[in-house]
Design a protein around this motif. Structure first.
Motif, PDB file in Angstrom:
ATOM      1  N   TYR A 112       0.656  -1.164   0.021  1.00  0.00           N
ATOM      2  CA  TYR A 112       0.151   0.260  -0.426  1.00  0.00           C
ATOM      3  C   TYR A 112       0.785   1.549  -0.244  1.00  0.00           C
ATOM      4  O   TYR A 112       0.642   2.150  -0.670  1.00  0.00           O
ATOM      5  N   ALA A 113       1.974   0.943   0.294  1.00  0.00           N
ATOM      6  CA  ALA A 113       3.019   2.380   0.701  1.00  0.00           C
ATOM      7  C   ALA A 113       4.239   2.344  -0.014  1.00  0.00           C
ATOM      8  O   ALA A 113       4.606   0.800  -0.307  1.00  0.00           O
ATOM      9  N   THR A 114       4.445   3.406  -0.847  1.00  0.00           N
ATOM     10  CA  THR A 114       6.043   3.825  -0.684  1.00  0.00           C
ATOM     11  C   THR A 114       7.069   3.280   0.299  1.00  0.00           C
ATOM     12  O   THR A 114       6.820   3.216   1.126  1.00  0.00           O
ATOM     13  N   PRO A 115       8.338   2.817  -0.581  1.00  0.00           N
ATOM     14  CA  PRO A 115       9.382   2.275   0.330  1.00  0.00           C
ATOM     15  C   PRO A 115       9.977   3.386   1.496  1.00  0.00           C
ATOM     16  O   PRO A 115       9.477   2.997   2.901  1.00  0.00           O
ATOM     17  N   ALA A 116       9.241   5.216   1.160  1.00  0.00           N
ATOM     18  CA  ALA A 116       9.788   5.914   2.396  1.00  0.00           C
ATOM     19  C   ALA A 116       8.527   5.622   3.447  1.00  0.00           C
ATOM     20  O   ALA A 116       9.131   6.540   4.309  1.00  0.00           O
ATOM     21  N   ALA A 117       7.572   5.545   2.811  1.00  0.00           N
ATOM     22  CA  ALA A 117       6.520   5.862   3.490  1.00  0.00           C
ATOM     23  C   ALA A 117       6.246   4.224   4.712  1.00  0.00           C
ATOM     24  O   ALA A 117       5.891   4.555   6.074  1.00  0.00           O
ATOM     25  N   VAL A 118       6.754   3.729   4.182  1.00  0.00           N
ATOM     26  CA  VAL A 118       6.236   2.573   5.059  1.00  0.00           C
ATOM     27  C   VAL A 118       8.511   2.569   5.950  1.00  0.00           C
ATOM     28  O   VAL A 118       7.980   2.398   7.086  1.00  0.00           O
TER      29      VAL A 118
END
Length: 232
Positions: free
Chosen positions: A164-170
């Motif tokens: 669901y999220a980009t690596p940065a958001a994760v």
């Protein structure tokens, strides 16, 4: 939470099959002006061009390659169709070539039936006369997408959090906690500059979490549409 569909956001992807052409029937998309000739294109190239046009939301071009019913099926499932359709097989049967694509972002398949070379009328337009979707997941709007992300993070599900999220958001979420817990309540939704911001409050700590979901990414069928996280 997110996913999509991608297809009309917030709607379940349709499983639809258009009817085959009938001899003597009115030409599909008869009112569409299409220049040049595509009568000699291979079925795979023909279907590729249709899927790319639908994927980018170019209805004018799609209507040239597709019959009226096929165009309605495609754009009824999603508009635009998204950029993650990959051709996986080509098979022939009874004068029709069936070209199948897989959606690498959302899963699910699309099979386009194209009249074989030599059976196409005139300049060859409107030869894609059948479209069938299978195994397409439910399309989520931005709020549902964000909710799904928070739930996945909350239960420590790294696979779906990363979907669901980009690596940065994760990474931002995991800096808050490896397992987010179950105490997050959605309290506000706002939109700005192509992003939907969904705010949650932790009922125990009273901290807030703001998830930013890209509306463009969602409309194109992207995974990882949640791209920003703010924690206060």
């Amino acid at each position: 939470m997110m996913i999509r569909r991608i297809m009309g956001l917030g709607a379940t992807a349709a499983l639809a099959v258009t009817a085959p052409l009938v001899a003597g029937a009115t030409p599909a998309n008869a009112g569409t002006t299409c220049s040049g000739s595509v009568a000699g294109l291979s079925a795979a190239t023909y279907a590729d061009r249709l899927v790319r046009a639908w994927g980018s939301g170019n209805a004018t071009t799609a209507n040239c390659y597709a019959s009226t019913a096929t165009s309605r099926t495609l754009f009824g499932q999603a508009s635009p169709g998204g950029i993650h359709w990959r051709r996986v097989s080509t098979e022939g049967a009874a004068g029709t070539i069936y070209v199948t694509y897989h959606d690498d972002a959302r899963g699910g398949n699309l099979t386009i039936g194209v009249q074989n070379v030599g059976l196409r009328a005139g300049s060859g337009w409107h030869a894609a006369y059948t479209a069938r979707f299978s195994n397409e997941p439910k399309a989520w709007n931005a709020v549902q997408w964000s909710d799904n992300l928070v739930r996945a993070w909350g239960r420590g599900d790294t696979k779906w959090t990363a979907y669901y999220a980009t690596p940065a958001a994760v990474r931002s979420l995991h800096r808050v906690a490896a397992v987010g817990g179950t105490h997050w309540t959605r309290i506000r939704v706002e939109g700005a500059a192509g992003t939907t911001y969904v705010t949650y409050r932790n009922d125990v700590t009273r901290h807030t979490l703001v998830i930013g979901v890209s509306n463009v990414g969602l409309s194109q069928g992207d995974a990882h549409a949640a791209y920003t996280v703010q924690y206060h």
